[in-house]
Write a protein that holds these residues in place. Structure first.
Motif, short mmCIF file in Angstrom:
data_model
loop_
_atom_site.label_atom_id
_atom_site.label_comp_id
_atom_site.label_asym_id
_atom_site.label_seq_id
_atom_site.Cartn_x
_atom_site.Cartn_y
_atom_site.Cartn_z
N GLU A 259 0.93 -1.23 0.04
CA GLU A 259 0.04 -0.03 -0.02
C GLU A 259 0.95 1.37 -0.11
N SER B 152 1.02 5.40 -1.57
CA SER B 152 0.24 6.70 -2.21
C SER B 152 1.20 7.82 -2.40
N THR C 181 0.70 7.47 -8.62
CA THR C 181 -0.63 7.56 -9.28
C THR C 181 -0.60 7.74 -10.78
N GLU D 39 -5.50 1.67 0.14
CA GLU D 39 -6.35 2.98 0.31
C GLU D 39 -5.74 4.28 -0.64
N GLN D 40 -6.71 4.91 -1.36
CA GLN D 40 -6.40 6.06 -2.09
C GLN D 40 -7.49 6.98 -2.15
N VAL E 16 -8.11 9.38 -7.02
CA VAL E 16 -7.08 8.65 -7.86
C VAL E 16 -7.99 7.19 -8.32
N TYR E 17 -9.06 6.95 -7.40
CA TYR E 17 -9.68 5.75 -7.88
C TYR E 17 -10.54 6.23 -9.18
N TRP F 237 -7.89 6.12 -12.23
CA TRP F 237 -7.56 4.80 -12.73
C TRP F 237 -8.70 4.13 -13.30
N SER G 233 -13.01 3.72 2.34
CA SER G 233 -12.39 3.28 0.92
C SER G 233 -13.27 2.37 0.37
#
Length: 237
Positions: free
Chosen positions: A127, A129, A134, A160-161, A165-166, A169, A207
């Motif tokens: 994990e 960030s 990213t 976790e982002q 960012v999610y 992507w 998240s």
């Protein structure tokens, strides 16, 4: 820490056990299962366990058939910002041999998966960030889409982002996201993680909710066999 309860307790001073095949058949015919039903099935042994597996196989065959889907798992880095007590790649483990594959190495694995008709690939790491991380993943997603003409499913397991960012992507080719809750019991979660902001139970839950809201097919799960774990903890909350 309090003395752990064995994985046979319901937490109510009694143990739920099935006594004959008719009883397990009765439970398996229910829809949906109650909390007590799930705890009961988790404790199945012997012929009862065999019957449970037979029922699960029938359901699988009904909805999926006898197909096997290949998924290529690319664990490209074990560098992690977290310090989970149970994990071999936790930040404080100075004996772990750290690695980080190059983009070319990752894409070579993707090409192998695509050329051998894999249904999807998984990009997984510790994990981490940061803006550079990213950007790197975004670039890899675009290249994967080019290599496979958009036909290769892509699952991410990158911790976790932030929501943006999610979204970035997802917009660049990701389809699914795996983020284990690890322990669905808040108290148990606190026993296997440091008590700080980046190991926060509510943050983990949020998240997962964010991933679903953004539009990912979202996967999660708990670990089985942890110290202090009870039968009730072996199911999602």
């Amino acid at each position: 820490m309090s003395k752990p309860r064995p994985l046979c307790s319901t937490g109510k001073g009694r143990t739920i056990k099935m006594t004959d095949m008719a009883e397990i058949d009765s439970v398996l015919q229910k829809e949906p299962f109650t909390r007590e039903d799930i705890i009961q099935l988790l404790q199945a042994e012997g012929e009862e366990k065999k019957r449970l597996f037979e029922a699960s196989q029938m359901i699988k065959s009904r909805y999926v058939g006898k197909k096997v889907y290949f998924r290529g798992l690319v664990e490209f880095s074990n560098i992690c910002s977290k310090n989970c007590y149970y994990c071999g790649i936790r930040r404080a483990n100075q004996k772990a041999e750290r690695y980080n594959l190059t983009d070319d190495e990752i894409l070579d694995a993707v090409r192998f998966a695509y050329e051998n008709r894999y249904g999807s690939v998984v990009l997984q790491s510790g994990e981490f960030s940061s803006p550079s991380f990213t950007s790197r993943i975004t670039g890899l997603l675009r290249r994967i889409r080019e290599i496979s003409d958009g036909t290769l499913g892509v699952t991410l397991s990158l911790g976790e982002q932030p929501e943006e960012v999610y979204r970035e992507w997802l917009e660049n080719g990701a389809h699914r996201y795996l983020l284990r809750i690890e322990a669905s019991n808040r108290e148990l979660y606190s026993k296997i993680h440091p008590n700080d902001e980046i190991h926060d139970y509510d943050r983990r839950l949020e998240s997962l909710r964010t991933l679903q809201r953004v539009g990912y097919q979202t996967g999660t799960g708990v670990m089985i066999g942890l110290p202090f774990q009870t039968w009730e903890d072996c199911r999602p909350s």
